[in-house]
Design an enzyme around this catalytic site. Structure first.
Site, PDB file in Angstrom:
ATOM      1  N   SER A  34      24.965 -19.948 -22.728  1.00 33.03           N
ATOM      2  CA  SER A  34      25.432 -19.636 -21.366  1.00 33.03           C
ATOM      3  C   SER A  34      25.522 -20.934 -20.594  1.00 33.03           C
ATOM      4  O   SER A  34      24.877 -21.918 -20.945  1.00 33.03           O
ATOM      5  CB  SER A  34      24.434 -18.721 -20.651  1.00 33.03           C
ATOM      6  OG  SER A  34      23.331 -19.473 -20.163  1.00 33.03           O
ATOM      7  N   ASP A  35      26.301 -20.962 -19.529  1.00 30.58           N
ATOM      8  CA  ASP A  35      26.189 -22.108 -18.631  1.00 30.58           C
ATOM      9  C   ASP A  35      24.876 -21.957 -17.857  1.00 30.58           C
ATOM     10  O   ASP A  35      24.199 -20.924 -17.914  1.00 30.58           O
ATOM     11  CB  ASP A  35      27.397 -22.226 -17.705  1.00 30.58           C
ATOM     12  CG  ASP A  35      27.557 -23.662 -17.198  1.00 30.58           C
ATOM     13  OD1 ASP A  35      26.594 -24.450 -17.306  1.00 30.58           O
ATOM     14  OD2 ASP A  35      28.637 -24.011 -16.694  1.00 30.58           O
ATOM     15  N   TYR A  36      24.532 -23.010 -17.155  1.00 30.94           N
ATOM     16  CA  TYR A  36      23.232 -23.141 -16.503  1.00 30.94           C
ATOM     17  C   TYR A  36      22.938 -21.953 -15.566  1.00 30.94           C
ATOM     18  O   TYR A  36      23.595 -21.795 -14.543  1.00 30.94           O
ATOM     19  CB  TYR A  36      23.253 -24.428 -15.701  1.00 30.94           C
ATOM     20  CG  TYR A  36      21.925 -25.016 -15.338  1.00 30.94           C
ATOM     21  CD1 TYR A  36      21.456 -26.168 -15.964  1.00 30.94           C
ATOM     22  CD2 TYR A  36      21.143 -24.453 -14.334  1.00 30.94           C
ATOM     23  CE1 TYR A  36      20.247 -26.726 -15.614  1.00 30.94           C
ATOM     24  CE2 TYR A  36      19.932 -25.010 -13.992  1.00 30.94           C
ATOM     25  CZ  TYR A  36      19.484 -26.153 -14.628  1.00 30.94           C
ATOM     26  OH  TYR A  36      18.297 -26.713 -14.274  1.00 30.94           O
ATOM     27  N   ALA A  47      23.665 -18.967 -15.867  1.00 33.35           N
ATOM     28  CA  ALA A  47      24.777 -18.016 -15.725  1.00 33.35           C
ATOM     29  C   ALA A  47      24.368 -16.588 -16.072  1.00 33.35           C
ATOM     30  O   ALA A  47      24.975 -15.638 -15.571  1.00 33.35           O
ATOM     31  CB  ALA A  47      25.959 -18.447 -16.590  1.00 33.35           C
TER      32      ALA A  47
END
Ligand code: BGC
Length: 773
Positions: A306-308, A310
């Site tokens: 996942s992005d940070y 997210a």
């Protein structure tokens, strides 16, 4: 590993199409899909407890969980673990964590790895990931600048170089390349990608993957790539960071998805989910893109991170009411690793034990993570290898200097002000970016060391002292300040000079993540400074630093020369001096359109036609060229001030007419590698050597859906001695001539094609052919 992809093709009477399901591709990477790796993965998986499995899906930095409980996220605020904080070292020692991000230095990575290898029950190594975007210690131009080189071999070499540097610090995973197509200069992250075009973006994506991963991921000087941000993050509405994207299936497939797909086909080991929602579903919980497309259609074998935070943000998006909800949605959509949300570790144990998330889903996720770890050879080589690189390396400077030289785009050069004349004895160097090494690095500076960067002032002073010229430097103004008290000294310096070089632009943080702007002008009082200097009437050169296109309408009229320098990296000053003094000829070409005014954004060359055209359509038919009722602004042009593909050189080039191998192509042949070859000759018509980027564009008319006025379908960077000619050819087959419809199918129809070859997206040499049944 490379292979040629064409897919399974289904025919129909009037068109050839590839349905989504039919676009099965080979496994993304044979290195990941090897039977030996599968055997080891399965053997290890059998021994793992639920907690150890979940651990592999959890990622923290060395400060642990740092998503602060926020008022609008009750679930996090109520979560006792969030209040307690996280101890990543402890987690590494008990198998509670599988990867870490942005840990710099071999000593530090060693501490965590040692805990994982020696204390944890199963001794599964950690994977250290980092945002090494355009260099680790030796920094090259920001990706948008690098794309302006159109030099894929160079991008591959630089990527291999930064992998070799970073692995000495224990990093085996890069959160790069960012392949988001971006067509809105207001979006700050336009700096992190290759610009507005999917064809060029795909070529760049492949080059990055090749350089990072090499042909053997297990080689300890290579890293796994994480292709980001999947998907279509670059289409954020209004250019506002983290904002919604919403588009037709056709546009998504034709414009935004190709670079991700190219990266997967090239063997990318991992992907990163994007923050944005796409057509109403946040990417991080979007089974269509993560599973149907990425895994089932593209055959991706790696894992998605996942992005940070997210996963946590799914509650902010309003598609999850609780942390448990968000966890289930993200994991089941296909996001295997939770970066920094502290949701998977907090929620999955209960979700699995209660049967809400099947163990098979967890197993599949862990399998994918372990696959990448085995392929990287981490079990055999968990620690940093080789002599640690702690500063920019001298032996890497020539390569990053070459990259910077090739990235500069000469936008204007009236009266041949550049290259600077050998007899220019008095030079004034003015502006806040002339002597600021930190800014030269741009967004995502890796682990660069401030003292390693050469500024323009450093380099020009060194030259002046050798040639007996005098260089007078005055800052004039701070980058964002409106304080004009430094103007007087700058104007004095300019008055006494033969030529003035102004180093103006944005600071590094004005682009990149969370660097969205609603204005695209020079910040602070720089415009005023430039106007007052130009009013002196001296030969004036603007060297412009920015992570995006700025509005240069005034400068384009009043300044003699403009060199777009982006953020060039460690060798900024030397590279700039080489180009300004003519040791190297500028050869960069824009990969983003420069607007006349911010109101034109989003602006890109591959515009669709309208029923009321102003461009190259036949304007003799109603409503006619003078009508008010045309598709245009009443107060600004439609076109770019400086278009995609554009850039000058110190020499000039001409193009021959375009020749085609045939004026028709049978529809049935195009599915069996049939193609048309377009050929043109480019000649260096000037007096010195130079490089040109020969570009091939196609327009398709008569199809069941309208198609862009032009689309890039081929390019070659060629070096030409003075007077030299080279013939360049482009094969146009199914991939280049098909389009995507709104059922998500790639189709080709019996229609008319115009092929343009030239030095930018306005290329006027053209030829026509038809696809016939
Ligand atoms: C960015 C990513 C980056 C990640 C890790 C996020 O905020 O969007 O591009 O890789 O942080 O630093």
């Amino acid at each position: 590993m490379k292979w040629n992809w064409r897919g399974v093709v289904a025919t129909s009477a009037v068109c050839v199409s590839l349905s989504l399901a039919a676009q099965q591709v080979k496994p993304a990477n044979a290195q990941l899909a090897s039977p030996e790796i599968e055997r080891r993965v399965n053997a290890l998986l059998k021994q793992m407890t639920l907690e150890e499995k979940i651990g592999q899906l959890v990622q923290y930095n060395d400060m642990g969980q740092n998503v602060l409980p926020s008022a609008d996220n009750k679930q996090v605020a109520d979560n006792p673990d969030a209040k307690l904080g996280i101890d990543p070292l402890k987690l590494a020692g008990n198998g509670g964590i599988g990867s870490m991000l942005n840990i710099v230095g071999a000593q530090k990575t060693h501490i965590y790895q040692q805990a994982a290898m020696e204390k944890s029950r199963l001794h599964i190594p950690l994977l250290f990931g980092a945002d090494v975007i355009h260099g680790y210690r030796t920094i090259y131009p920001v990706p948008l600048g690098l794309a302006s080189t159109w030099d894929t071999a160079l991008v591959r070499d630089l990527s291999a170089m930064s992998a070799a540097e970073a692995t000495t610090g224990g990093i085996r995973w890069f959160y790069s390349p960012m392949v988001d197509v971006a067509r809105d200069a207001r979006w700050g992250r336009i700096v992190e990608g290759a610009g507005e075009d999917p064809y060029l973006g795909s070529a760049m994506a492949r080059a990055y993957i090749d350089g990072y991963q090499g042909t053997n991921l297990g080689d300890t000087s290579h890293v796994a790539a994480s292709v980001k941000h999947f998907a279509a993050y670059g289409a954020a509405e209004g250019g506002r960071e983290y904002n919604t994207t919403d588009m037709s299936l056709s546009r998504m497939h034709q414009v935004y998805l190709p670079p991700y797909r190219a990266a997967v086909q090239e063997g990318a080991a991992t992907m990163m989910s994007a923050f944005n929602s796409l057509n109403g579903v946040p990417s991080t919980a979007n089974p269509y893109i993560m599973t149907d497309l990425l895994r089932k259609t593209w055959g991706f074998d790696g894992f998605v991170v996942s992005d940070y935070s997210a996963v946590m943000e799914l509650t902010h998006h309003g598609v999850a009411l609780t942390a448990a909800d968000a966890t289930k949605k993200a994991l089941e959509a296909g996001v295997e690793v939770d970066m920094m949300s502290h949701y998977y570790d907090a929620e999955l144990p209960t979700l699995v034990k209660s049967g809400k998330v099947p163990m098979s889903v967890v197993d599949e996720a862990v399998r994918r993570v372990l696959r990448v770890k085995f392929a990287l050879g981490l079990f055999e080589h968990p620690y940093a290898s080789g002599t640690e690189v702690t500063r920019a390396l001298d032996e890497h400077r020539p390569l990053v200097r070459k990259a910077a030289e090739e990235s500069f785009v000469l936008l204007k050069n009236d009266h041949d002000v550049l290259p600077l004349a050998a007899n220019a004895k008095k030079i004034a160097l003015i502006g806040p970016l002339a002597n600021d090494g930190m800014q030269m690095i741009g967004s995502w500076g890796g682990a660069n060391h401030k003292g390693d960067t050469i500024t323009l002032k450093d380099a020009m002073e060194a030259r002046a002292s050798k040639s007996g010229a005098t260089l007078t430097y005055a800052k004039g103004v701070e980058i964002k300040s409106t304080d004009e008290s430094g103007f007087a000294a700058a104007l004095d310096a300019a008055r006494g000079a033969d030529v003035v070089v102004m180093a103006l632009g944005e600071d590094a943080m004005m682009s990149g993540e969370a660097g969205a702007r609603a204005h695209l002008d020079l910040p602070g009082a720089q415009q005023q400074l430039m106007e007052q200097i130009a009013a002196l009437g001296k030969p004036t050169v603007l060297v412009l630093f920015s992570g995006r296109p700025l509005v240069l309408t005034w400068a384009a009229k009043h300044v003699d020369a403009i060199l777009q320098a982006w953020f060039p990296g460690t060798e900024a000053g030397n590279a700039l001096a080489n180009v300004l003094y003519g040791d190297a000829s500028p050869s960069g070409r824009l990969t983003v359109s420069f607007p006349y005014t911010v109101g034109q954004e989003p602006l890109y060359y591959a515009q669709f036609p309208t029923g009321r055209p102003t461009g190259d359509a036949d304007l003799s038919v109603p409503p006619g060229p003078n009508s008010r009722f045309l598709s245009r602004y009443i107060d600004a042009p439609n076109d770019a001030l400086y278009p995609f593909g554009y850039g000058l050189s110190y020499t000039t080039f001409s193009f021959s007419d375009v020749k085609l191998s045939s004026d028709k192509l049978m529809l049935k042949d195009v599915q069996h590698a049939g193609h048309i070859t377009a050929t043109a000759t480019v000649t260096n018509t000037g007096k010195r050597a130079g490089s040109e980027v020969v570009q091939c564009y196609v327009r398709n008319r008569g199809a069941s859906m309208e198609q862009p006025m032009r689309e890039l379908k081929g390019f070659r960077r060629v070096e030409l001695a003075a007077g030299e000619s080279k013939t360049v050819s482009f094969d146009l087959g199914f991939d280049e001539l098909s389009f995507w419809n709104n059922e998500g199918k790639q189709v080709i129809e019996p229609t008319e094609y115009t092929v343009f070859v030239g030095g930018d997206s306005r290329a006027d040499h053209q030829a026509m052919f038809h696809i016939v049944q």
